[in-house]
Scaffold this motif. Structure first.
Motif, PDB file in Angstrom:
ATOM      1  N   HIS A 119       0.585  10.218  -1.690  1.00 48.55           N
ATOM      2  CA  HIS A 119       1.035   8.821  -1.780  1.00 48.55           C
ATOM      3  C   HIS A 119       2.570   8.708  -1.858  1.00 48.55           C
ATOM      4  CE1 HIS A 119       0.633   4.627  -3.028  1.00 48.55           C
ATOM      5  NE2 HIS A 119       1.273   4.865  -4.156  1.00 48.55           N
ATOM      6  N   CYS A 139       4.774   7.711   1.207  1.00 46.73           N
ATOM      7  CA  CYS A 139       3.971   7.130   2.301  1.00 46.73           C
ATOM      8  C   CYS A 139       4.664   5.870   2.813  1.00 46.73           C
ATOM      9  CB  CYS A 139       2.569   6.788   1.807  1.00 46.73           C
ATOM     10  SG  CYS A 139       1.578   5.985   3.086  1.00 46.73           S
ATOM     11  N   ASN A 151       3.646   2.273   1.478  1.00 41.41           N
ATOM     12  CA  ASN A 151       3.723   1.959   0.050  1.00 41.41           C
ATOM     13  C   ASN A 151       3.915   0.464  -0.237  1.00 41.41           C
ATOM     14  OD1 ASN A 151       3.177   4.373  -1.091  1.00 41.41           O
ATOM     15  ND2 ASN A 151       5.283   4.992  -1.426  1.00 41.41           N
ATOM     16  N   CYS A 164      -2.263  -0.629   3.856  1.00 38.76           N
ATOM     17  CA  CYS A 164      -2.666   0.511   3.026  1.00 38.76           C
ATOM     18  C   CYS A 164      -4.144   0.831   3.288  1.00 38.76           C
ATOM     19  CB  CYS A 164      -2.449   0.160   1.557  1.00 38.76           C
ATOM     20  SG  CYS A 164      -3.124   1.397   0.453  1.00 38.76           S
ATOM     21  N   MET A 165      -4.455   2.101   3.362  1.00 36.57           N
ATOM     22  CA  MET A 165      -5.819   2.510   3.727  1.00 36.57           C
ATOM     23  C   MET A 165      -6.689   2.860   2.518  1.00 36.57           C
ATOM     24  SD  MET A 165      -5.237   4.627   7.259  1.00 36.57           S
ATOM     25  CE  MET A 165      -3.884   5.638   6.731  1.00 36.57           C
ATOM     26  N   CYS A 203      -8.567   6.216   2.143  1.00 33.93           N
ATOM     27  CA  CYS A 203      -7.386   7.038   1.832  1.00 33.93           C
ATOM     28  C   CYS A 203      -7.409   7.549   0.395  1.00 33.93           C
ATOM     29  CB  CYS A 203      -6.100   6.254   2.074  1.00 33.93           C
ATOM     30  SG  CYS A 203      -4.656   7.321   1.807  1.00 33.93           S
ATOM     31  N   ILE A 235      -1.463  10.272   7.578  1.00 35.39           N
ATOM     32  CA  ILE A 235      -1.352   8.821   7.408  1.00 35.39           C
ATOM     33  C   ILE A 235      -0.403   8.228   8.441  1.00 35.39           C
ATOM     34  CG2 ILE A 235      -0.548   7.032   5.826  1.00 35.39           C
ATOM     35  CD1 ILE A 235      -1.551   8.953   3.561  1.00 35.39           C
TER      36      ILE A 235
HETATM   37  S1  SF4 Z   1      -2.274   4.572   2.803  1.00 34.41           S
HETATM   38 FE1  SF4 Z   1      -2.868   6.003   1.150  1.00 34.41          FE
HETATM   39  S2  SF4 Z   1      -1.029   7.205   0.692  1.00 34.41           S
HETATM   40 FE2  SF4 Z   1      -0.371   5.404   1.874  1.00 34.41          FE
HETATM   41  S3  SF4 Z   1       0.178   3.835   0.350  1.00 34.41           S
HETATM   42 FE3  SF4 Z   1      -2.001   3.518   0.832  1.00 34.41          FE
HETATM   43  S4  SF4 Z   1      -3.116   4.750  -0.716  1.00 34.41           S
HETATM   44 FE4  SF4 Z   1      -0.974   5.477  -0.703  1.00 34.41          FE
END
Ligand code: SF4
Ligand code: SF4
Length: 336
Positions: A205, A208, A211, A228-229, A235, A256
């Protein structure tokens, strides 16, 4: 002049992806890194030109003590089947199962390093009923044991160093080799799964690019959405220990950033989560796997606050595959 650390790289239940990844080491490249670190690669299945006979001679010289071995790297799981005979993977020209060679050589090497989640825990070669009886060097999934057993220690007093990942980031391997060569590898440098803290003290995270979407719980709902996934697309970046987004692959990539959810491939049993990788399991609409260190009640409270405050820009961009609402403009110079 100090003696180079003599390193042997073996492959067993492996797709070869960890070696492929290693070859992408850059700034500096693999050979320069090994040279700077004082690592002498005695043999590698993809990089060495030695014939099978020369390779077997090398193994015999290591076993007789004529050739010193400092580091044994294993890429891929240990295939113990069928029925614990190891005959699913015989080492050509020796008439012996690879698992016996690995066990014998690990007693000779000062350090033994598992390269990738297969060698560390069994990984994807253990999945689907594990027909080859695959395991890791010192783990079988998340259970201690594996080929060498829970209590095994190398001649330097360390358990197997698990450079887990599927595949490993090249930097995780070269950093670990360099750390061993510098004499800076001891138990304090390893986490609860014996993975080097140099990369597992971070979460995927961290760094990323999504965020901002995470902060406002602006979530992707379909592949290629920008949000965000975590909430819908599976994710696990908030729980996965690795620095993939702080130290992108090939200088710019990560799962990602390529549009795919983090599947926590550095952890044992990541390969069989019990649901599709790109779905987030939930109870009463709340994801089961919450961020590391965060109590559930806090997460639920913060998430509902965040959702209430989500700017239009993030809400709409999260479910689009390109920017549909750009950031607002700064005031023009001179404007008050
Ligand atoms: S996609 Fe995953 S790693 Fe990126 S911000 Fe969302 S939870 Fe965090
Ligand atoms: S850890 Fe992944 S990339 Fe490495 S050998 Fe196993 S399956 Fe291949």
């Amino acid at each position: 002049m100090t003696t180079a650390l003599r390193t042997l790289w073996l492959q067993s239940g492996s797709c070869g992806g960890c070696s492929m990844s290693l070859l992408n080491a850059e700034s500096p490249d693999l050979y320069a890194t090994l040279e700077y670190a004082g690592i002498e690669l005695l043999w590698h299945p993809s990089l060495s030109e030695a014939s099978n006979g020369e390779f077997i001679d090398l193994l015999n010289r290591i076993m007789s003590g004529e050739q010193a071995l400092d580091i044994l790297c294993l890429e891929g799981s240990v295939m113990r089947g069928p029925n614990d005979t190891g005959r699913f993977h015989m080492l050509a020209g020796t008439g012996r199962p690879m698992m016996q060679w690995i066990a014998d050589l690990s007693r000779k090497a000062r350090y033994t390093i598992a390269i990738g989640s297969c060698a560390a825990f069994g990984g994807v070669t253990m999945a689907g009923g594990n027909p080859t009886e695959a395991c890791g060097l010192q783990y079988e999934g998340n259970q201690p044991g594996g080929l060498l057993g829970e209590d095994w220690h190398s001649p330097e007093g360390l358990r197997v160093i698990n450079v887990a990942g599927c595949p490993v980031h090249p930097g995780w391997v070269t950093d670990t080799l360099a750390q061993v060569a510098m004499g800076d590898m001891d138990e304090t440098q390893l986490d609860e799964w014996n993975r080097p803290r140099s990369y597992t003290n971070h979460l995927v995270h961290h760094g990323c690019t999504r965020n901002e979407f995470y902060e406002f719980k602006a979530s992707a709902e379909a592949p290629s959405d920008q949000g965000c996934m975590m909430e819908h697309m599976g994710c696990l970046g908030t729980q996965a220990h690795a620095d993939c987004n702080r130290r992108p692959w090939n200088g710019e990539g990560s799962c990602i950033r390529g549009g795919y959810a983090c599947i926590n491939c550095t952890a044992p049993v990541f390969e069989e989560p019990g649901h599709p990788f790109t779905e987030t399991p939930k109870i009463a609409g709340i994801p089961i796997g919450l961020p590391t260190d965060m109590p559930k009640a806090w997460f639920v409270a913060l998430a509902s606050l965040s959702k209430a405050a989500t700017p239009k820009r993030l809400r709409e961009n999260a479910v689009a595959d390109h920017i549909v609402v750009p950031p607002g403009s700064d005031k023009k110079r001179g404007e008050r």
